[in-house]
Design a protein around this motif. Structure first.
Motif, PDB file in Angstrom:
ATOM      1  N   GLU A 208       9.056  95.733  -3.315  1.00 14.93           N
ATOM      2  CA  GLU A 208       7.939  96.248  -4.115  1.00 14.93           C
ATOM      3  C   GLU A 208       6.739  96.532  -3.237  1.00 14.93           C
ATOM      4  N   CYS A 235      15.183  94.104  -6.626  1.00 17.39           N
ATOM      5  CA  CYS A 235      13.766  94.339  -6.342  1.00 17.39           C
ATOM      6  C   CYS A 235      13.187  93.068  -5.712  1.00 17.39           C
ATOM      7  N   ASN A 236      12.780  93.143  -4.464  1.00 18.62           N
ATOM      8  CA  ASN A 236      12.261  91.967  -3.763  1.00 18.62           C
ATOM      9  C   ASN A 236      10.746  91.989  -3.684  1.00 18.62           C
ATOM     10  N   GLY A 237      10.189  90.807  -3.727  1.00 16.20           N
ATOM     11  CA  GLY A 237       8.788  90.688  -3.355  1.00 16.20           C
ATOM     12  C   GLY A 237       7.801  90.677  -4.481  1.00 16.20           C
ATOM     13  N   GLY A 238       8.281  90.611  -5.745  1.00 18.85           N
ATOM     14  CA  GLY A 238       7.348  90.596  -6.838  1.00 18.85           C
ATOM     15  C   GLY A 238       6.594  89.282  -6.892  1.00 18.85           C
ATOM     16  N   PRO A 239       5.327  89.287  -7.333  1.00 20.37           N
ATOM     17  CA  PRO A 239       4.569  88.035  -7.417  1.00 20.37           C
ATOM     18  C   PRO A 239       5.117  87.155  -8.527  1.00 20.37           C
TER      19      PRO A 239
ATOM     20  N   VAL B 218       7.327 102.142  -4.313  1.00 17.45           N
ATOM     21  CA  VAL B 218       7.880 101.520  -5.515  1.00 17.45           C
ATOM     22  C   VAL B 218       6.921 100.412  -5.948  1.00 17.45           C
ATOM     23  N   GLY B 234      18.330  92.564 -10.248  1.00 13.70           N
ATOM     24  CA  GLY B 234      17.609  91.320 -10.011  1.00 13.70           C
ATOM     25  C   GLY B 234      16.209  91.600  -9.503  1.00 13.70           C
ATOM     26  N   ILE B 236      13.521  89.528  -7.449  1.00 10.85           N
ATOM     27  CA  ILE B 236      13.350  88.284  -6.701  1.00 10.85           C
ATOM     28  C   ILE B 236      11.873  88.121  -6.352  1.00 10.85           C
TER      29      ILE B 236
END
Lengths: 263, 266
Positions: A208, A235-239, B218, B234, B236
């Motif tokens: 993200e 999706c990596n890195g969301g708070p 994104v 997912g 993360i």
């Protein structure tokens, strides 16, 4: 019990403080690195996120046969290796037999994170210098088997096009429930596309606020042209605090009340 | 094989996104507004020269009153034609006041304005003629209060003299003499600061909106699902934030331990 009395101000030992600070920083770095691999010290929300990913992957690839899941990304440093490792560990936690293959023979990272030797590995097997039994390691701490990348070859793309790869995957399907393949970025090298015929589904890791849509589009185009089955995005890195679901059901009081009783 | 669709050339922009941009950056927008406001204040105080106004009002008539005319004769001679003529004289005196001879002569008597060009002097003078009154209001603007007053007084003196030279049956009488202004009329510090603050806030908001619109990255999983026909399997969270929590907890217990060492004695 005697009550302690305040008598004088503490005498500061500066030398000892320096030593303690250094060791605490090192401890913090070690802990930080460990936290990226699923373990008991991983934050609760991250654990749940990987469980959800695991469930979604399992349901999106139904059937009793072995599933080969490829984890790739559009560009480097989007968390695909972390995703591959943690997905493998998460699958192993529910009793699945899992093999994690590090197919990124240019910049391998799985061996270091799993604290195993990098060689012999996949490349050594493909050139005939090692057997599969020698290359595959068991990591008891996480309950998975790992096939590291091995020695860095001069032409990884050529190696992956070898006939041995087909034999390897055919053999692995008889042994494991899940084979998770950590692949290099799609937009950088064609290695991830070459293995499309052996991989049942691709997970595309995206970070993200870092990954650009242009790069994602290009990666999807490459995979589509290779007739790859794209299972979904990771999706990596969301708070952590942005998840409303987490806020509602996993606020501090609820978590502490329920996990202390379960643990 | 899952399908994917081409990246849309036309993007849909959700209007709520503009509100989100504002809410996300509200403190930066406020900060920018404050900085611009402060800049406006500094600019007003340092760079802008304060300007002063001095005014006089004069009554213009076409009756020339001399010692020989008696009060009865004055009353008999006043009529409608005289009043209309006074209004015409008003326009004449308006031109006389702004004429080269009056302004140059008035500037010659005002310290600091001796070498000023006619054009500059004319820009310093403005006149207002109220309707239905034979009056003229003259405003003189200068960057010094004393200069404004002296120049206004000199203009009044020379305008009266010049008017009587041109039209002997006319007279201009001062109703309000020019006085020295106590405070500048410009710049208006408060309005400048307010304007600068608003400009700063609006500019920064527009900048953030533009940056957000051209941002091709994104944003979140919803952004992915809206753009592509591929599911997000997912989401993360950022696990590095967890290490910050650990550092806080570790340092807290570290401090307690250190204080415990020599602080408490049995």
């Amino acid at each position: 019990m005697k009550k302690l009395k305040k008598t004088e101000k503490p005498v500061e030992n500066k030398a000892q403080n320096k030593i303690d600070k250094k060791s605490s920083k090192k401890a913090e770095t070690d802990i930080a690195k460990k936290r990226y691999v699923l373990s008991d010290s991983t934050p609760f929300q991250a654990k749940e996120a990987y469980k959800a990913l695991r469930t979604n992957v399992m349901f999106s690839m139904p059937g009793g046969d072995c599933k080969v899941v490829g984890v790739t990304s559009s560009v480097p440093s989007e968390g695909k290796s972390t995703t591959a490792i943690n997905l493998s560990i998460s699958l192993a936690q529910i009793g699945k037999r899992v093999l994690l293959i590090d197919a990124d023979m240019r910049i391998p990272s799985v061996a270091g994170r799993m604290k195993i030797k990098g060689a012999p590995g996949l490349s050594d097997f493909l050139v005939g210098e090692a057997k599969v039994e020698e290359a595959v390691r068991t990591v008891d701490e996480y309950g998975i088997h790992v096939l590291p990348a091995g020695s860095i070859p001069p032409d990884p793309t050529g190696l992956l096009e070898a006939k041995q790869v087909e034999h390897l995957f055919s053999a692995l399907r008889n042994i494991y429930d899940f084979v998770v393949v950590d692949l290099p970025p799609v937009n950088s090298v064609p290695d991830a596309i070459i293995l499309a015929k052996y991989i049942d589904g691709y997970l595309l890791a995206v970070r993200e606020k870092i990954t650009k849509h242009k790069e994602v589009s290009e990666a999807l185009k490459h995979l589509h042209l290779a007739n790859a089955n794209i299972v979904g995005f990771v999706c990596n890195g969301g708070p952590r605090s942005s998840e409303r679901y987490n806020k509602r059901y996993y606020h501090r009081g609820y978590y502490h009340k329920h996990t202390t009783s379960e643990e | 094989m899952s399908e994917w669709k081409r990246n849309k050339e036309e993007r849909e922009i959700n209007l709520w996104r503009f509100v989100e941009v504002f809410l996300k950056r509200v403190w930066l927008i406020v900060l920018a507004a404050v900085i611009f406001g402060a800049g406006g204040f500094v600019y007003t105080k340092v760079a802008v020269t304060p300007m002063y106004k001095s005014q006089f009002k004069a009554y213009i008539t076409n009756k020339l009153v001399d010692d020989k005319t008696t009060d009865e004769e004055q009353d008999v001679e006043t009529n409608t034609g005289d009043l209309n003529a006074s209004i015409g004289l008003m326009y004449l005196y308006n031109e006389i006041i702004q004429s080269r001879s009056v302004l140059i002569n008035a500037a010659a008597e005002t310290p600091g304005l001796e070498n000023y060009q006619y054009g500059t002097l004319k820009n310093m003078v403005s006149t207002v003629m109220p309707e239905k009154a034979s009056m003229i209001e003259v405003t003189v603007t200068a960057n010094d209060p004393e200069t404004a007053k002296l120049f206004a007084a000199a203009i009044a003196k020379h305008a009266i003299a010049r008017g009587q030279e041109i039209e002997k049956r006319s007279t201009m009488t001062l109703v309000d003499a020019p006085v020295e202004p106590k405070a500048p009329f410009a710049p208006n510090t408060l309005s400048n600061v307010a304007l600068a603050t608003v400009i700063g806030g609006v500019l920064s908001y527009v900048l953030f909106v533009v940056v957000d619109l051209v941002n091709d990255r994104v944003m979140d999983s919803e952004d992915l699902e809206n753009r592509y026909d591929v599911v997000v399997m997912g989401r993360i969270p950022d696990m590095s934030s967890a290490s910050r929590e650990y550092r806080y907890k570790y340092r807290y217990s570290y401090r307690r331990y250190n204080y415990g060492k020599g602080y408490y004695k049995q």
